[in-house]
Every structure is written in C-alpha cells, then in structure tokens.
Design a protein around this motif. Structure first.
Motif, PDB file in Angstrom:
ATOM      1  N   GLY A   1     -46.204  84.228 -23.703  1.00 53.52           N
ATOM      2  CA  GLY A   1     -45.470  85.298 -23.038  1.00 53.52           C
ATOM      3  C   GLY A   1     -45.288  84.902 -21.588  1.00 53.52           C
ATOM      4  N   PRO A   2     -44.867  85.830 -20.750  1.00 52.55           N
ATOM      5  CA  PRO A   2     -44.679  85.505 -19.332  1.00 52.55           C
ATOM      6  C   PRO A   2     -45.978  85.013 -18.694  1.00 52.55           C
ATOM      7  CG  PRO A   2     -43.690  87.623 -19.859  1.00 52.55           C
ATOM      8  CD  PRO A   2     -44.491  87.209 -21.052  1.00 52.55           C
ATOM      9  N   ILE A   3     -45.833  84.045 -17.795  1.00 50.78           N
ATOM     10  CA  ILE A   3     -46.959  83.516 -17.034  1.00 50.78           C
ATOM     11  C   ILE A   3     -46.525  83.442 -15.572  1.00 50.78           C
ATOM     12  CG2 ILE A   3     -47.928  82.235 -18.980  1.00 50.78           C
ATOM     13  CD1 ILE A   3     -46.735  79.678 -17.794  1.00 50.78           C
ATOM     14  N   THR A   4     -47.421  83.041 -14.701  1.00 55.24           N
ATOM     15  CA  THR A   4     -47.064  82.919 -13.293  1.00 55.24           C
ATOM     16  C   THR A   4     -46.716  81.473 -12.964  1.00 55.24           C
ATOM     17  OG1 THR A   4     -49.286  82.462 -12.499  1.00 55.24           O
ATOM     18  CG2 THR A   4     -48.648  84.802 -12.691  1.00 55.24           C
ATOM     19  N   LEU A   5     -46.051  81.303 -11.831  1.00 55.50           N
ATOM     20  CA  LEU A   5     -45.763  79.958 -11.362  1.00 55.50           C
ATOM     21  C   LEU A   5     -47.059  79.206 -11.087  1.00 55.50           C
ATOM     22  CD1 LEU A   5     -43.746  77.809 -10.540  1.00 55.50           C
ATOM     23  CD2 LEU A   5     -43.627  78.878  -8.274  1.00 55.50           C
ATOM     24  N   ALA A   6     -48.086  79.909 -10.625  1.00 55.36           N
ATOM     25  CA  ALA A   6     -49.398  79.271 -10.416  1.00 55.36           C
ATOM     26  C   ALA A   6     -49.943  78.725 -11.737  1.00 55.36           C
ATOM     27  CB  ALA A   6     -50.381  80.262  -9.803  1.00 55.36           C
ATOM     28  N   ASP A   7     -49.741  79.449 -12.839  1.00 55.58           N
ATOM     29  CA  ASP A   7     -50.168  78.978 -14.156  1.00 55.58           C
ATOM     30  C   ASP A   7     -49.394  77.726 -14.576  1.00 55.58           C
ATOM     31  OD1 ASP A   7     -51.957  81.149 -14.477  1.00 55.58           O
ATOM     32  OD2 ASP A   7     -50.385  82.387 -15.397  1.00 55.58           O
ATOM     33  N   VAL A   8     -48.093  77.719 -14.292  1.00 58.23           N
ATOM     34  CA  VAL A   8     -47.264  76.552 -14.622  1.00 58.23           C
ATOM     35  C   VAL A   8     -47.757  75.341 -13.832  1.00 58.23           C
ATOM     36  CG1 VAL A   8     -44.945  75.556 -14.480  1.00 58.23           C
ATOM     37  CG2 VAL A   8     -45.244  77.939 -15.216  1.00 58.23           C
ATOM     38  N   HIS A   9     -48.004  75.549 -12.557  1.00 58.38           N
ATOM     39  CA  HIS A   9     -48.502  74.479 -11.683  1.00 58.38           C
ATOM     40  C   HIS A   9     -49.812  73.912 -12.235  1.00 58.38           C
ATOM     41  CE1 HIS A   9     -50.412  72.866  -7.998  1.00 58.38           C
ATOM     42  NE2 HIS A   9     -49.172  72.572  -7.639  1.00 58.38           N
ATOM     43  N   ALA A  10     -50.750  74.785 -12.580  1.00 62.58           N
ATOM     44  CA  ALA A  10     -52.045  74.354 -13.128  1.00 62.58           C
ATOM     45  C   ALA A  10     -51.872  73.604 -14.447  1.00 62.58           C
ATOM     46  CB  ALA A  10     -52.972  75.551 -13.307  1.00 62.58           C
ATOM     47  N   ALA A  11     -50.976  74.093 -15.303  1.00 65.74           N
ATOM     48  CA  ALA A  11     -50.743  73.427 -16.591  1.00 65.74           C
ATOM     49  C   ALA A  11     -50.155  72.034 -16.374  1.00 65.74           C
ATOM     50  CB  ALA A  11     -49.818  74.275 -17.462  1.00 65.74           C
ATOM     51  N   ALA A  12     -49.228  71.924 -15.428  1.00 64.93           N
ATOM     52  CA  ALA A  12     -48.631  70.619 -15.137  1.00 64.93           C
ATOM     53  C   ALA A  12     -49.701  69.642 -14.657  1.00 64.93           C
ATOM     54  CB  ALA A  12     -47.526  70.758 -14.097  1.00 64.93           C
TER      55      ALA A  12
ATOM     56  N   ARG B   1     -32.941  79.809  -9.380  1.00 67.75           N
ATOM     57  CA  ARG B   1     -33.423  80.682  -8.303  1.00 67.75           C
ATOM     58  C   ARG B   1     -34.519  80.007  -7.494  1.00 67.75           C
ATOM     59  NH1 ARG B   1     -34.506  83.661 -12.821  1.00 67.75           N
ATOM     60  NH2 ARG B   1     -36.663  83.721 -12.179  1.00 67.75           N
ATOM     61  N   PRO B   2     -34.317  79.812  -6.182  1.00 71.95           N
ATOM     62  CA  PRO B   2     -35.381  79.250  -5.353  1.00 71.95           C
ATOM     63  C   PRO B   2     -36.549  80.222  -5.239  1.00 71.95           C
ATOM     64  CG  PRO B   2     -33.265  79.301  -4.182  1.00 71.95           C
ATOM     65  CD  PRO B   2     -33.086  80.040  -5.451  1.00 71.95           C
ATOM     66  N   VAL B   3     -37.753  79.701  -5.277  1.00 70.95           N
ATOM     67  CA  VAL B   3     -38.951  80.520  -5.145  1.00 70.95           C
ATOM     68  C   VAL B   3     -39.226  80.802  -3.667  1.00 70.95           C
ATOM     69  CG1 VAL B   3     -41.450  80.559  -5.516  1.00 70.95           C
ATOM     70  CG2 VAL B   3     -39.922  79.705  -7.306  1.00 70.95           C
ATOM     71  N   GLY B   4     -38.911  79.836  -2.811  1.00 77.26           N
ATOM     72  CA  GLY B   4     -39.136  80.011  -1.377  1.00 77.26           C
ATOM     73  C   GLY B   4     -40.614  80.141  -1.054  1.00 77.26           C
ATOM     74  N   ALA B   5     -40.929  81.074  -0.149  1.00 77.29           N
ATOM     75  CA  ALA B   5     -42.303  81.250   0.314  1.00 77.29           C
ATOM     76  C   ALA B   5     -43.088  82.262  -0.518  1.00 77.29           C
ATOM     77  CB  ALA B   5     -42.298  81.684   1.778  1.00 77.29           C
ATOM     78  N   ALA B   6     -42.542  82.682  -1.654  1.00 77.65           N
ATOM     79  CA  ALA B   6     -43.234  83.659  -2.502  1.00 77.65           C
ATOM     80  C   ALA B   6     -44.568  83.100  -2.989  1.00 77.65           C
ATOM     81  CB  ALA B   6     -42.364  84.042  -3.693  1.00 77.65           C
ATOM     82  N   ASP B   7     -45.540  83.978  -3.151  1.00 76.42           N
ATOM     83  CA  ASP B   7     -46.860  83.599  -3.669  1.00 76.42           C
ATOM     84  C   ASP B   7     -46.717  83.178  -5.135  1.00 76.42           C
ATOM     85  OD1 ASP B   7     -49.463  83.426  -4.609  1.00 76.42           O
ATOM     86  OD2 ASP B   7     -50.056  85.410  -3.893  1.00 76.42           O
ATOM     87  N   PRO B   8     -47.056  81.917  -5.484  1.00 75.55           N
ATOM     88  CA  PRO B   8     -46.927  81.464  -6.878  1.00 75.55           C
ATOM     89  C   PRO B   8     -47.676  82.347  -7.883  1.00 75.55           C
ATOM     90  CG  PRO B   8     -47.344  79.615  -5.443  1.00 75.55           C
ATOM     91  CD  PRO B   8     -47.521  80.857  -4.608  1.00 75.55           C
ATOM     92  N   ALA B   9     -48.742  83.003  -7.436  1.00 80.37           N
ATOM     93  CA  ALA B   9     -49.494  83.884  -8.336  1.00 80.37           C
ATOM     94  C   ALA B   9     -48.744  85.177  -8.627  1.00 80.37           C
ATOM     95  CB  ALA B   9     -50.863  84.208  -7.733  1.00 80.37           C
ATOM     96  N   GLU B  10     -47.682  85.442  -7.870  1.00 74.46           N
ATOM     97  CA  GLU B  10     -46.888  86.665  -8.061  1.00 74.46           C
ATOM     98  C   GLU B  10     -45.524  86.391  -8.690  1.00 74.46           C
ATOM     99  OE1 GLU B  10     -48.091  89.736  -7.357  1.00 74.46           O
ATOM    100  OE2 GLU B  10     -49.971  88.764  -6.818  1.00 74.46           O
TER     101      GLU B  10
END
Length: 115
Positions: free
Chosen positions: A54-65, A88-97
C-alpha cells in the motif's frame, strides 16, 4: 440465481489463485525507483522495483533502495539527490511525510553541472 458478469467465476478464481498478484493484498503493487547519473553508477542499475502493500513514505523508499544496494556509495549519493514522485518535485518536504503510492515512480536526481 443468475451469475453476475462482473464477478469472476470459480474457475477464473482457481486459474489465477497461484499468480503473484493473487498473493498481494488489495492496494499492493510496486514502486519503481529510477536512478540518474551518479546514482545509477552507485547503484549499479538504472532502476529497482520495490514491492509494497500500500502507500509508503519517501523515507521508506529511500531505506528500501539502500537495503538493495548495501556496500555501495549509494547512501552518500542519495544524500545530495533531489527526488521526483512521478513528475512532481519533492523539494524540501520531509521524506517521512511524503506519500508514495503503488504504481508511482520515484526518480533520484543528483546535482547536475551546467546546462
């Protein structure tokens, strides 16, 4: 009782019961991670497909990579990369959000010189 044409038959259910997709929960799929320039060089591949439930966070994607490419310099390269989810650029958004949904792609773009 008349069969519902929208519902799979027992035979269809049995036919696909052993498929990998049948084993995934509803909402499951993959997130495609694409690496560009030095990130591609560090990972040794141009992309990975990360199975998700299901949906995950960008922080999860980073950790998986990082877990897929241990003992490489990928961690230091991703630390300076910008990220896109789809286009869509993520920019300065918190990867955990930042939410990444099954079927979406994440692009890791290192800083580029020039042009």
């Amino acid at each position: 009782m008349t069969p519902d044409p929208e519902q799979p038959t027992t035979e269809q259910n049995e036919q696909y019961a052993d498929s990998p997709a049948a084993a995934r929960p509803v909402g499951a799929g993959v997130v495609t991670v694409r690496y560009w320039a030095s990130a591609r060089s560090a990972a040794g591949v141009d992309h990975d497909e990360i199975p998700v439930d299901g949906p995950i966070t960008l922080a999860d994607v980073h950790a998986a990579a990082l877990s897929l490419h241990q003992d490489t310099r990928l961690e230091s390269v991703l630390a300076v990369c910008s990220a896109l989810i789809g286009d869509r650029p993520v920019g300065a958004a918190d990867p955990a959000e930042v939410v990444v949904r099954p079927g979406e792609s994440v692009e890791f773009l290192p800083p580029f010189a020039g042009g």
